[in-house]
Scaffold this motif. Structure first.
Motif, PDB file in Angstrom:
ATOM      1  N   ASP A   8       1.034  -0.794   0.024  1.00 45.81           N
ATOM      2  CA  ASP A   8       0.404   0.357  -0.143  1.00 45.81           C
ATOM      3  C   ASP A   8       0.998   1.182  -0.469  1.00 45.81           C
ATOM      4  OD1 ASP A   8      -1.779   2.532   0.337  1.00 45.81           O
ATOM      5  OD2 ASP A   8      -2.953   1.634   2.401  1.00 45.81           O
ATOM      6  N   PRO A   9       1.130   1.745  -1.415  1.00 41.96           N
ATOM      7  CA  PRO A   9       1.840   2.656  -1.457  1.00 41.96           C
ATOM      8  C   PRO A   9       1.774   4.053  -0.091  1.00 41.96           C
ATOM      9  CG  PRO A   9       1.020   2.436  -3.685  1.00 41.96           C
ATOM     10  CD  PRO A   9       0.477   1.505  -2.086  1.00 41.96           C
ATOM     11  N   GLU A  10       0.054   4.431  -0.096  1.00 43.76           N
ATOM     12  CA  GLU A  10      -0.662   5.289   0.438  1.00 43.76           C
ATOM     13  C   GLU A  10       0.415   5.030   2.146  1.00 43.76           C
ATOM     14  OE1 GLU A  10      -4.345   6.094   0.865  1.00 43.76           O
ATOM     15  OE2 GLU A  10      -4.468   6.292  -1.159  1.00 43.76           O
ATOM     16  N   LEU A  11       0.687   3.883   2.519  1.00 45.80           N
ATOM     17  CA  LEU A  11       1.268   3.673   4.277  1.00 45.80           C
ATOM     18  C   LEU A  11       2.298   4.411   3.947  1.00 45.80           C
ATOM     19  CD1 LEU A  11       1.124   2.479   6.535  1.00 45.80           C
ATOM     20  CD2 LEU A  11       2.581   0.599   5.223  1.00 45.80           C
ATOM     21  N   LEU A  12       3.134   4.360   2.557  1.00 43.49           N
ATOM     22  CA  LEU A  12       4.338   5.442   3.011  1.00 43.49           C
ATOM     23  C   LEU A  12       4.558   6.839   3.719  1.00 43.49           C
ATOM     24  CD1 LEU A  12       6.420   3.400  -0.078  1.00 43.49           C
ATOM     25  CD2 LEU A  12       5.893   2.479   2.787  1.00 43.49           C
ATOM     26  N   THR A  13       3.036   7.574   3.075  1.00 38.53           N
ATOM     27  CA  THR A  13       2.912   8.682   2.931  1.00 38.53           C
ATOM     28  C   THR A  13       3.273   9.396   5.209  1.00 38.53           C
ATOM     29  OG1 THR A  13       0.451   8.813   2.928  1.00 38.53           O
ATOM     30  CG2 THR A  13       2.112   9.407   1.580  1.00 38.53           C
ATOM     31  N   THR A  14       2.496   8.457   5.307  1.00 41.01           N
ATOM     32  CA  THR A  14       3.050   8.736   7.020  1.00 41.01           C
ATOM     33  C   THR A  14       4.353   7.435   7.764  1.00 41.01           C
ATOM     34  OG1 THR A  14       1.923   6.325   7.644  1.00 41.01           O
ATOM     35  CG2 THR A  14       0.151   7.923   6.700  1.00 41.01           C
ATOM     36  N   VAL A  15       4.924   7.370   6.908  1.00 42.32           N
ATOM     37  CA  VAL A  15       6.599   6.891   8.033  1.00 42.32           C
ATOM     38  C   VAL A  15       7.362   7.858   8.225  1.00 42.32           C
ATOM     39  CG1 VAL A  15       7.916   5.376   7.480  1.00 42.32           C
ATOM     40  CG2 VAL A  15       5.879   4.946   6.322  1.00 42.32           C
ATOM     41  N   PRO A  16       8.431   7.920   8.796  1.00 34.92           N
ATOM     42  CA  PRO A  16       9.078   9.286   9.481  1.00 34.92           C
ATOM     43  C   PRO A  16      10.001   9.265   8.649  1.00 34.92           C
ATOM     44  CG  PRO A  16       8.445   8.417  11.181  1.00 34.92           C
ATOM     45  CD  PRO A  16       7.530   7.394  10.635  1.00 34.92           C
ATOM     46  N   ALA A  17      10.190  10.097   8.443  1.00 38.12           N
ATOM     47  CA  ALA A  17      11.226  10.193   6.586  1.00 38.12           C
ATOM     48  C   ALA A  17      13.011   9.478   6.879  1.00 38.12           C
ATOM     49  CB  ALA A  17      12.161  11.494   6.337  1.00 38.12           C
ATOM     50  N   GLU A  18      13.043   9.131   8.118  1.00 37.61           N
ATOM     51  CA  GLU A  18      14.379   8.427   9.079  1.00 37.61           C
ATOM     52  C   GLU A  18      13.731   7.087   8.530  1.00 37.61           C
ATOM     53  OE1 GLU A  18      17.147   8.261  13.378  1.00 37.61           O
ATOM     54  OE2 GLU A  18      15.196   9.132  13.434  1.00 37.61           O
ATOM     55  N   VAL A  19      12.466   6.340   8.727  1.00 36.90           N
ATOM     56  CA  VAL A  19      12.048   4.950   8.832  1.00 36.90           C
ATOM     57  C   VAL A  19      12.598   4.548   7.390  1.00 36.90           C
ATOM     58  CG1 VAL A  19      10.085   3.600   9.136  1.00 36.90           C
ATOM     59  CG2 VAL A  19      11.427   5.077  11.225  1.00 36.90           C
ATOM     60  N   THR A  20      11.653   5.802   6.668  1.00 35.47           N
ATOM     61  CA  THR A  20      11.883   5.291   5.440  1.00 35.47           C
ATOM     62  C   THR A  20      13.158   5.275   4.173  1.00 35.47           C
ATOM     63  OG1 THR A  20       9.150   6.838   4.905  1.00 35.47           O
ATOM     64  CG2 THR A  20      10.897   6.308   3.118  1.00 35.47           C
ATOM     65  N   ALA A  21      14.531   6.106   4.963  1.00 36.68           N
ATOM     66  CA  ALA A  21      15.757   5.761   4.676  1.00 36.68           C
ATOM     67  C   ALA A  21      16.097   4.550   5.495  1.00 36.68           C
ATOM     68  CB  ALA A  21      16.212   6.801   5.095  1.00 36.68           C
TER      69      ALA A  21
END
Length: 214
Positions: A8-21
């Motif tokens: 679900d790509p929308e989930l990634l829009t709520t993830v903190p940038a540090e965790v995304t990295a």
């Protein structure tokens, strides 16, 4: 292992940038290790190459702008493809070394991988440099020169991406100390991911990799 996976790509829009990295660098590591794994094959190779291209193009974008829906979708697909690749091809020394660090230091898995992967690329290039040439080409790096030179170029590029998305440059900020290396090496050598690493590991070599990453 899950019976069903939902991306679900929308989930990634709520993830903190540090965790995304952190997660993005883990996905990148899945691509690299699956591609040069002793258990790789044509199917896993194509998935790994397509995935690493997606990560290289979109991870930094998503870290900079979590609301970038195109980057979120592409990173979701990259993660899925990399997962399919390494589920079948397994991984290598980066993950084998990362697991005990995560357990010992309670440090983020993706951040550990980001530190270790460039060192492991150079280590494994002794036996599988041609595979790193393919990976370098997939992310748009120059493949001029001999295969070892290209592998070094890939290792430098991976370290550069990690730095740009905020990953630590060494294991020390993650809690690793010189006195931990013998224990970490013992656990890394026993990790199942080490069985598919392209270069046969020796305790001294793995300890040297940890030391270089400090």
């Amino acid at each position: 292992m899950p019976d069903l996976s939902v991306s679900d790509p929308e989930l990634l829009t709520t993830v903190p940038a540090e965790v995304t990295a952190q997660v993005g660098m883990d996905v990148l590591t899945h691509c690299v290790e699956a591609y040069v794994s002793l258990a790789h094959g044509r199917m896993t190779d194509s998935l790994a190459l397509e995935s690493i291209s997606g990560v290289w193009t979109h991870l930094e974008r998503l870290v900079d702008d979590p609301l970038d829906k195109v980057a979120a979708e592409e990173m979701s697909l990259a993660s899925l493809r990399a997962g399919m690749a390494f589920t079948n091809a397994i991984l290598g020394a980066t993950h084998a070394m990362s697991h005990p660090v995560g357990g010992h230091c309670d440090a983020p898995h993706g951040a550990i991988n980001a530190v270790l992967l460039p060192h492991v690329i150079r280590y494994n290039a002794e036996v599988c440099a041609d595979g790193f040439v393919d990976l370098a080409g997939a992310i748009g790096l120059s493949t001029d020169g001999n295969a070892r030179m290209v592998a070094d170029r890939l290792a430098d590029a991976v370290a550069g991406l990690g730095a740009r998305v905020g990953m630590p440059e060494s294991l020390e900020p993650l809690g690793v100390r010189l006195g931990d290396l013998d224990r970490l090496t013992t656990h890394a050598l026993a990790d199942s991911c080490m069985t598919t690493n392209p270069r046969r590991p020796q305790a001294a070599g793995i300890r040297d990799l940890y030391a270089a990453a400090l």
